[in-house]
Design a protein around this motif. Structure first.
Motif, PDB file in Angstrom:
ATOM      1  N   ALA A   8      -9.265 -12.929  29.763  1.00  0.00           N
ATOM      2  CA  ALA A   8      -8.154 -12.260  29.064  1.00  0.00           C
ATOM      3  C   ALA A   8      -8.562 -12.080  27.663  1.00  0.00           C
ATOM      4  CB  ALA A   8      -6.634 -12.995  29.125  1.00  0.00           C
ATOM      5  N   LEU A   9      -9.270 -13.152  27.187  1.00  0.00           N
ATOM      6  CA  LEU A   9      -9.632 -13.437  25.527  1.00  0.00           C
ATOM      7  C   LEU A   9     -11.127 -13.368  25.480  1.00  0.00           C
ATOM      8  CD1 LEU A   9      -7.167 -16.322  25.034  1.00  0.00           C
ATOM      9  CD2 LEU A   9      -6.606 -14.060  24.623  1.00  0.00           C
ATOM     10  N   ILE A  50      -4.185  -9.766  27.739  1.00  0.00           N
ATOM     11  CA  ILE A  50      -3.475 -10.748  28.148  1.00  0.00           C
ATOM     12  C   ILE A  50      -2.076 -10.263  29.183  1.00  0.00           C
ATOM     13  CG2 ILE A  50      -1.583 -12.709  27.489  1.00  0.00           C
ATOM     14  CD1 ILE A  50      -3.328 -12.915  25.150  1.00  0.00           C
ATOM     15  N   VAL A  76      -8.520 -19.761  30.214  1.00  0.00           N
ATOM     16  CA  VAL A  76      -7.893 -21.090  30.196  1.00  0.00           C
ATOM     17  C   VAL A  76      -6.510 -20.938  30.863  1.00  0.00           C
ATOM     18  CG1 VAL A  76      -9.324 -21.620  28.313  1.00  0.00           C
ATOM     19  CG2 VAL A  76      -7.194 -20.513  27.984  1.00  0.00           C
ATOM     20  N   ALA A  77      -5.888 -22.282  31.013  1.00  0.00           N
ATOM     21  CA  ALA A  77      -4.585 -22.333  31.398  1.00  0.00           C
ATOM     22  C   ALA A  77      -3.822 -23.611  31.007  1.00  0.00           C
ATOM     23  CB  ALA A  77      -4.569 -22.191  32.997  1.00  0.00           C
ATOM     24  N   GLY A  78      -2.532 -23.535  30.874  1.00  0.00           N
ATOM     25  CA  GLY A  78      -1.609 -24.568  30.892  1.00  0.00           C
ATOM     26  C   GLY A  78      -1.685 -25.540  32.002  1.00  0.00           C
ATOM     27  N   GLN A 170       4.660 -14.883  30.392  1.00  0.00           N
ATOM     28  CA  GLN A 170       5.077 -15.700  29.759  1.00  0.00           C
ATOM     29  C   GLN A 170       4.077 -16.978  29.341  1.00  0.00           C
ATOM     30  OE1 GLN A 170       8.980 -17.455  31.048  1.00  0.00           O
ATOM     31  NE2 GLN A 170       9.029 -15.571  32.016  1.00  0.00           N
ATOM     32  N   PHE A 171       4.012 -17.136  27.984  1.00  0.00           N
ATOM     33  CA  PHE A 171       3.256 -18.285  27.368  1.00  0.00           C
ATOM     34  C   PHE A 171       4.273 -19.359  27.623  1.00  0.00           C
ATOM     35  CE2 PHE A 171       1.469 -21.450  24.494  1.00  0.00           C
ATOM     36  CZ  PHE A 171       0.152 -21.460  24.683  1.00  0.00           C
ATOM     37  N   ILE A 172       3.788 -20.496  28.356  1.00  0.00           N
ATOM     38  CA  ILE A 172       4.732 -21.452  28.640  1.00  0.00           C
ATOM     39  C   ILE A 172       4.567 -22.626  27.511  1.00  0.00           C
ATOM     40  CG2 ILE A 172       5.559 -23.052  30.606  1.00  0.00           C
ATOM     41  CD1 ILE A 172       5.037 -21.063  32.535  1.00  0.00           C
ATOM     42  N   MET A 193      -1.588 -16.277  32.924  1.00  0.00           N
ATOM     43  CA  MET A 193      -0.852 -15.089  32.942  1.00  0.00           C
ATOM     44  C   MET A 193      -1.381 -13.907  33.353  1.00  0.00           C
ATOM     45  SD  MET A 193       0.577 -15.502  28.615  1.00  0.00           S
ATOM     46  CE  MET A 193       1.740 -14.186  28.856  1.00  0.00           C
ATOM     47  N   ARG A 213     -10.130 -21.914  35.790  1.00  0.00           N
ATOM     48  CA  ARG A 213      -9.365 -22.069  34.522  1.00  0.00           C
ATOM     49  C   ARG A 213      -9.500 -23.410  33.999  1.00  0.00           C
ATOM     50  NH1 ARG A 213      -6.487 -17.694  32.366  1.00  0.00           N
ATOM     51  NH2 ARG A 213      -6.077 -16.179  34.131  1.00  0.00           N
ATOM     52  N   ASP A 217      -4.214 -26.833  27.277  1.00  0.00           N
ATOM     53  CA  ASP A 217      -2.692 -27.422  26.808  1.00  0.00           C
ATOM     54  C   ASP A 217      -1.811 -27.690  27.976  1.00  0.00           C
ATOM     55  OD1 ASP A 217      -0.637 -24.969  27.563  1.00  0.00           O
ATOM     56  OD2 ASP A 217      -2.616 -24.032  27.199  1.00  0.00           O
TER      57      ASP A 217
HETATM   58  N1  SAH Z   1      -1.524 -16.850  20.751  1.00  0.00           N
HETATM   59  C1  SAH Z   1      -2.425 -16.170  21.783  1.00  0.00           C
HETATM   60  C2  SAH Z   1      -1.962 -15.717  23.048  1.00  0.00           C
HETATM   61  C3  SAH Z   1      -2.571 -16.287  24.082  1.00  0.00           C
HETATM   62  S1  SAH Z   1      -1.612 -16.356  25.671  1.00  0.00           S
HETATM   63  C4  SAH Z   1      -3.212 -15.182  21.060  1.00  0.00           C
HETATM   64  O1  SAH Z   1      -2.533 -14.623  19.966  1.00  0.00           O
HETATM   65  O2  SAH Z   1      -4.409 -14.699  21.321  1.00  0.00           O
HETATM   66  C5  SAH Z   1      -2.302 -17.593  26.430  1.00  0.00           C
HETATM   67  C6  SAH Z   1      -3.486 -17.121  27.470  1.00  0.00           C
HETATM   68  O3  SAH Z   1      -4.250 -18.190  27.981  1.00  0.00           O
HETATM   69  C7  SAH Z   1      -3.161 -16.154  28.594  1.00  0.00           C
HETATM   70  O4  SAH Z   1      -4.202 -15.140  28.943  1.00  0.00           O
HETATM   71  C8  SAH Z   1      -2.953 -17.070  29.669  1.00  0.00           C
HETATM   72  O5  SAH Z   1      -3.407 -16.711  30.948  1.00  0.00           O
HETATM   73  C9  SAH Z   1      -3.666 -18.334  29.165  1.00  0.00           C
HETATM   74  N2  SAH Z   1      -2.737 -19.532  29.230  1.00  0.00           N
HETATM   75  C10 SAH Z   1      -3.265 -20.994  28.553  1.00  0.00           C
HETATM   76  N3  SAH Z   1      -2.179 -21.713  28.410  1.00  0.00           N
HETATM   77  C11 SAH Z   1      -1.051 -21.101  28.831  1.00  0.00           C
HETATM   78  C12 SAH Z   1       0.334 -21.541  28.816  1.00  0.00           C
HETATM   79  N4  SAH Z   1       0.658 -22.799  28.454  1.00  0.00           N
HETATM   80  N5  SAH Z   1       1.035 -20.540  29.488  1.00  0.00           N
HETATM   81  C13 SAH Z   1       0.754 -19.553  29.935  1.00  0.00           C
HETATM   82  N6  SAH Z   1      -0.626 -18.979  29.879  1.00  0.00           N
HETATM   83  C14 SAH Z   1      -1.479 -20.015  29.179  1.00  0.00           C
END
Ligand code: SAH
Length: 253
Positions: A8-9, A50, A76-78, A170-172, A193, A213, A217
């Motif tokens: 994604a990033l 994303i 990455v992932a939560g 959703q970012f959880i 996501m 992943r 966090d």
């Molecule tokens: N603030 C960041 C947003 C990232 S969104 C920005 O501006 O770049 C988070 C990304 O990391 C998504 O691609 C998702 O797949 C993953 N991710 C990591 N931690 C996550 C969480 N707690 N909930 C959902 N997605 C999460």
């Protein structure tokens, strides 16, 4: 074989394009696809951006326009469970879209008209990427992640887990939300996501895929803060070394 590598990033794919032999690029649909050889494997790297739609579009394009035969998503992932720590690695066995809900017409989480809620990753690719992750943690982790970062993020003995990843748009970042998902989805390991969207596209088009992943966090109040720092300083190195190991192993097969 032609391998599509999606993140994604930008940080989740750091260094990979630079490590490619004879790279060529195609810009299409607001994304840059870079094709070339990585450790003897013909590969195409791309950033999906994303979310599920972005990821599904990218996977479709890789298959239909770039001719990839296999897909690896690295990111990455939560953490989806209390046993999973920041710095651990999760390899998906199955993926589910936790925000899909067409009930009462279809069972909760089921993707309408596929009959499925859980999409299985390819076992062979997942085994190779899980071995690459374990190899990285055993052999490269201490040299690659410096002591200050290991201390700051409390990375002691990171582990590789395999099981369920849940995806949604959703970012959880609240304990209530992540605990609710943990209770609703037995065996949940991580939330992100994109993964389950890639899984659905690969299922529909018959393309084997794997999702790996690194946990950035705990999907709680601290998630946004932890996430930003972790991605920049730690996850980028995990991704590079694991994907290189993965490609070297694939090239032997
Ligand atoms: N603030 C960041 C947003 C990232 S969104 C920005 O501006 O770049 C988070 C990304 O990391 C998504 O691609 C998702 O797949 C993953 N991710 C990591 N931690 C996550 C969480 N707690 N909930 C959902 N997605 C999460």
């Amino acid at each position: 074989m032609r391998l599509g590598i999606i993140s994604a990033l930008q940080e989740e794919q750091e260094g990979l394009v630079e490590a490619m032999q004879a790279p060529t690029t195609l810009v299409h649909g607001m994304r840059t696809y870079t094709a070339g050889d990585i450790a003897g494997i013909a590969a195409v790297c791309v950033l999906s951006r994303i979310g599920k739609v972005a990821a599904a579009t990218t996977a479709t394009m890789l298959i239909e326009k770039l001719g990839v035969t296999h897909i690896l998503f690295t990111g990455v992932a939560g953490a989806g469970d209390a046993r999973i720590q920041v710095g651990d690695i999760v390899v998906a066995e199955s993926l589910l879209q936790y925000d899909m809900n067409a009930s009462p017409l279809f069972p909760r989480y089921e993707v309408p008209l596929t009959g499925l809620a859980y999409f299985q990753s390819d076992l062979h690719l997942s085994n190779i990427v899980a071995d690459a992750a374990a190899g990285f943690l055993d052999a490269d982790f201490e040299n690659t992640i410096d002591a200050a970062e290991r201390k700051d993020f409390r990375l002691q003995r990171p582990r590789v887990h395999r099981g369920l990843i849940a995806s949604g748009d959703q970012f959880i970042s609240s304990p209530g939300h992540i605990n609710g998902l943990n209770q609703a989805l037995s065996g949940l390991l991580a939330v992100e996501m994109e993964g389950a969207a890639v899984a659905q596209v690969c299922f529909e088009l018959g393309v084997p895929f794997a999702v790996i992943r690194t946990i950035s966090d705990n999907a709680n109040e601290a998630a946004a803060h932890d996430f930003m720092r972790f991605v920049k300083t730690v996850a980028s190195r995990y991704a590079f070394h694991i994907v290189m190991r993965f490609c070297r192993e694939l090239a032997k097969a």
